[in-house]
Design a protein around this motif. Structure first.
Motif, short mmCIF file in Angstrom:
data_model
loop_
_atom_site.label_atom_id
_atom_site.label_comp_id
_atom_site.label_asym_id
_atom_site.label_seq_id
_atom_site.Cartn_x
_atom_site.Cartn_y
_atom_site.Cartn_z
N THR A 62 1.13 -1.47 0.28
CA THR A 62 -0.40 0.33 0.38
C THR A 62 0.72 1.15 -0.27
O THR A 62 0.45 2.25 -0.68
N GLU A 63 1.57 1.51 0.74
CA GLU A 63 2.72 2.72 1.03
C GLU A 63 3.62 2.83 -0.47
O GLU A 63 3.53 3.99 -0.66
N GLN A 64 4.10 1.94 -0.86
CA GLN A 64 4.65 2.23 -2.53
C GLN A 64 3.55 2.11 -3.15
O GLN A 64 4.05 3.88 -3.68
N ILE A 65 2.96 1.67 -3.61
CA ILE A 65 1.77 2.41 -4.70
C ILE A 65 1.42 3.27 -4.20
O ILE A 65 1.22 4.72 -5.01
N SER A 66 0.98 4.25 -2.89
CA SER A 66 0.55 5.68 -2.08
C SER A 66 1.44 6.79 -2.90
O SER A 66 1.51 7.89 -3.07
N HIS A 67 2.80 5.98 -2.74
CA HIS A 67 4.62 6.42 -2.89
C HIS A 67 3.70 7.34 -4.65
O HIS A 67 4.18 8.26 -4.84
N TYR A 68 3.73 5.84 -5.57
CA TYR A 68 3.97 6.60 -6.86
C TYR A 68 2.45 7.03 -7.17
O TYR A 68 2.80 8.45 -8.78
N ALA A 69 1.50 7.84 -5.82
CA ALA A 69 0.20 8.61 -6.76
C ALA A 69 0.67 9.49 -5.90
O ALA A 69 -0.29 10.49 -7.38
N ASN A 70 2.16 10.84 -6.06
CA ASN A 70 2.14 11.62 -6.06
C ASN A 70 2.98 11.65 -7.39
O ASN A 70 3.35 13.06 -6.80
N GLN A 71 3.57 11.18 -7.68
CA GLN A 71 4.67 11.09 -9.35
C GLN A 71 4.25 10.78 -10.38
O GLN A 71 4.35 10.90 -11.74
N THR A 72 2.76 10.36 -10.70
CA THR A 72 2.78 9.43 -12.58
C THR A 72 0.59 9.86 -12.33
O THR A 72 0.11 10.94 -11.45
N LYS A 73 0.80 10.16 -13.68
CA LYS A 73 -0.86 11.04 -13.84
C LYS A 73 -2.27 9.96 -13.51
O LYS A 73 -3.40 10.32 -14.43
N GLY A 74 -1.39 8.92 -13.43
CA GLY A 74 -2.57 7.86 -13.31
C GLY A 74 -1.68 6.35 -13.53
O GLY A 74 -0.94 5.78 -13.49
N VAL A 129 -4.02 4.46 -3.52
CA VAL A 129 -4.20 5.89 -4.41
C VAL A 129 -5.01 6.94 -3.72
O VAL A 129 -4.89 8.33 -3.57
N ASN A 130 -6.17 6.45 -2.93
CA ASN A 130 -7.07 7.40 -2.09
C ASN A 130 -7.75 8.72 -3.22
O ASN A 130 -7.42 10.15 -2.71
N GLY A 131 -7.90 8.12 -3.98
CA GLY A 131 -8.20 9.50 -5.04
C GLY A 131 -7.57 10.78 -5.58
O GLY A 131 -7.95 11.71 -6.73
N ARG A 132 -6.35 10.46 -5.77
CA ARG A 132 -5.06 11.36 -6.06
C ARG A 132 -4.70 11.39 -7.36
O ARG A 132 -4.52 12.36 -8.31
N VAL A 133 -5.13 9.84 -8.10
CA VAL A 133 -4.89 10.10 -9.78
C VAL A 133 -6.06 8.94 -9.84
O VAL A 133 -5.97 7.70 -9.20
N PRO A 134 -6.34 8.85 -10.97
CA PRO A 134 -7.32 8.02 -11.79
C PRO A 134 -6.74 6.24 -11.93
O PRO A 134 -5.51 6.25 -11.62
N VAL A 135 -7.09 5.79 -11.35
CA VAL A 135 -7.10 4.08 -11.28
C VAL A 135 -8.04 3.83 -12.26
O VAL A 135 -9.48 3.02 -11.70
N GLU A 136 -7.55 2.61 -13.32
CA GLU A 136 -8.64 2.23 -14.42
C GLU A 136 -7.75 0.80 -14.20
O GLU A 136 -7.25 -0.18 -13.86
N PHE A 137 -8.53 0.14 -14.87
CA PHE A 137 -8.91 -1.46 -14.93
C PHE A 137 -8.89 -2.49 -15.62
O PHE A 137 -9.65 -1.77 -16.78
N TYR A 138 -8.13 -3.18 -16.16
CA TYR A 138 -8.71 -3.66 -17.61
C TYR A 138 -8.35 -5.72 -17.07
O TYR A 138 -7.34 -5.72 -16.24
N GLY A 139 -8.95 -6.61 -17.05
CA GLY A 139 -9.10 -7.92 -17.24
C GLY A 139 -9.68 -8.25 -17.91
O GLY A 139 -10.63 -8.03 -18.58
N ARG A 140 -9.05 -9.51 -18.50
CA ARG A 140 -9.83 -10.89 -19.01
C ARG A 140 -10.15 -11.90 -17.66
O ARG A 140 -9.90 -12.02 -17.31
N MET A 141 -11.56 -12.51 -18.04
CA MET A 141 -12.28 -14.15 -17.92
C MET A 141 -12.03 -14.83 -18.25
O MET A 141 -11.60 -15.07 -20.13
#
Length: 366
Positions: free
Chosen positions: A303-315, A334-346
């Motif tokens: 969580t902390e590492q992903i949160s860190h990258y929310a401060n430097q990325t655009k999405g 991320v807590n809403g700081r940048v857009p988080v999209e999902f792509y998946g296959r099933m």
């Protein structure tokens, strides 16, 4: 790597499932109890072929069901033995009560889940749709399981050793959460060195909580009031929650690719991460500064590492072989700081690098 180490390493070509079996024997596993189900059946088949009861004394038993196998693991763990089982998604569903009992009894055990598609009987093709079932506890009660997500045959072997170490360190069940691709694919693997199984005397010293016979002075534990029972149960839960916080502090593992200057971050585990690593290369070749973060532990989650990258990325883009489960934890981090999209296959379909790259381009356009 020095030449001396090369000379002493034992390199084999084998399936991921086979690597788990070999590693289990070599790390001193005392007992494997399982039931066949595709795509993980080679784990038990390999153990039966290797006949470790003739070499290390390891017990290998096909139980009559997944429910029986997890309870045999429970019994072995209660005696301080290194006990494990393996299955695939529907079989692990049947084990959930036993896993919850292991967590509540504070017993170490290793469970391997080589995921297949669902819901229900589903398909024998690969999937990553058991994330919720495993990382969120799965069975009843407020428990968690340390969850390791291998992305190679080498890690199938390495994580088997690590899983037993963590299980005994924290007195908790540990899950190796692989998928059908990693279980069935063949790669070179360096097998771990042999570790001797603990003797009964060593178990008494290292596992003082273990039950080894019935002491003459053991007395039954009578509960005289419901209130006392509730208070004791709350004490147990508080102890477990404190332990989980310690695990979250000390045991987070992840791998990063091209993240230093990344403007867009992909988050994926297991087979999806292998695909996404290639997608990052494609994106970089197109001038897009993409990076990949691969969680190795799903609990504890990075969580902390992903949160860190929310401060430097655009999405961020989360890629899974499911309808989207880990994406929830990424969004919480991320807590809403940048857009988080999902792509998946099933349905057993593995996304291609081009699929992921196209999904990444849609994120950039947004």
């Amino acid at each position: 790597m020095n030449n001396k180490k090369k000379d002493t390493e034992e390199v084999r070509l084998m399936k991921g499932n086979e690597a788990i079996a070999h590693a289990a024997i070599r790390c001193g596993c005392d007992g494997y109890f399982g039931y066949p189900i595709t795509p993980q059946s080679e784990i038990m088949e390999t153990l039966m072929e290797l006949e470790p009861w003739n070499t290390t004394g390891m017990v290998v038993l096909q139980a009559e069901s997944e429910t029986a196998s997890i309870n045999m693991v429970y019994g072995g763990a209660g005696c301080g033995k290194k006990s494990m089982t393996s299955s695939s998604s529907p079989g692990v569903s049947l084990m959930q009560e036993g896993i919850s009992y292991l967590a509540g009894a504070e017993l170490p055990a290793v469970i391997v889940n080589v995921m297949r598609g669902g819901p229900g009987l589903g398909t024998i093709q690969p999937s990553q749709a058991d994330y919720f079932q495993t990382v969120k506890g799965g069975g009843h009660g407020d428990y968690k399981m340390i969850t390791l997500a291998p992305a190679s045959v080498q890690e199938m072997a390495d994580h088997t050793v690590m899983a037993f170490d963590l299980a005994f360190k924290y007195l908790t069940p540990v899950m190796i959460l692989a998928d059908g691709v990693i279980g069935q694919m063949m790669e070179k693997v360096v097998l771990p060195p042999f570790q001797p199984r603990l003797t009964e005397e060593e178990i008494k010293i290292k596992c003082p909580w273990a039950t080894l016979g019935k002491p003459a002075n053991r007395k039954p534990n009578y509960i005289y009031s419901l209130q006392l029972e509730a208070e004791e149960m709350e004490d147990l839960n508080l102890r477990l929650q404190s332990r989980y916080r310690t695990i979250e502090k000390n045991e987070v593992l992840f791998e990063e690719f091209d993240c230093e200057d990344a403007e867009y971050l992909i988050v994926a585990f297991g087979t999806s991460a292998r695909v996404c690593q290639k997608a990052v290369e494609v994106a970089r070749a197109q001038g897009i500064k993409a990076g990949l973060l691969r969680p190795i532990t799903l609990f504890p989650f990075p969580t902390e590492q992903i949160s860190h990258y929310a401060n430097q990325t655009k999405g961020m883009l989360t890629v899974e072989m499911s309808a989207g489960q880990m994406v929830e934890d990424v969004r919480l981090a991320v807590n809403g700081r940048v857009p988080v999209e999902f792509y998946g296959r099933m349905g057993g379909i593995v996304p291609s690098p081009d699929d992921v790259f196209e999904a990444l381009k849609k994120l950039i356009v947004k």
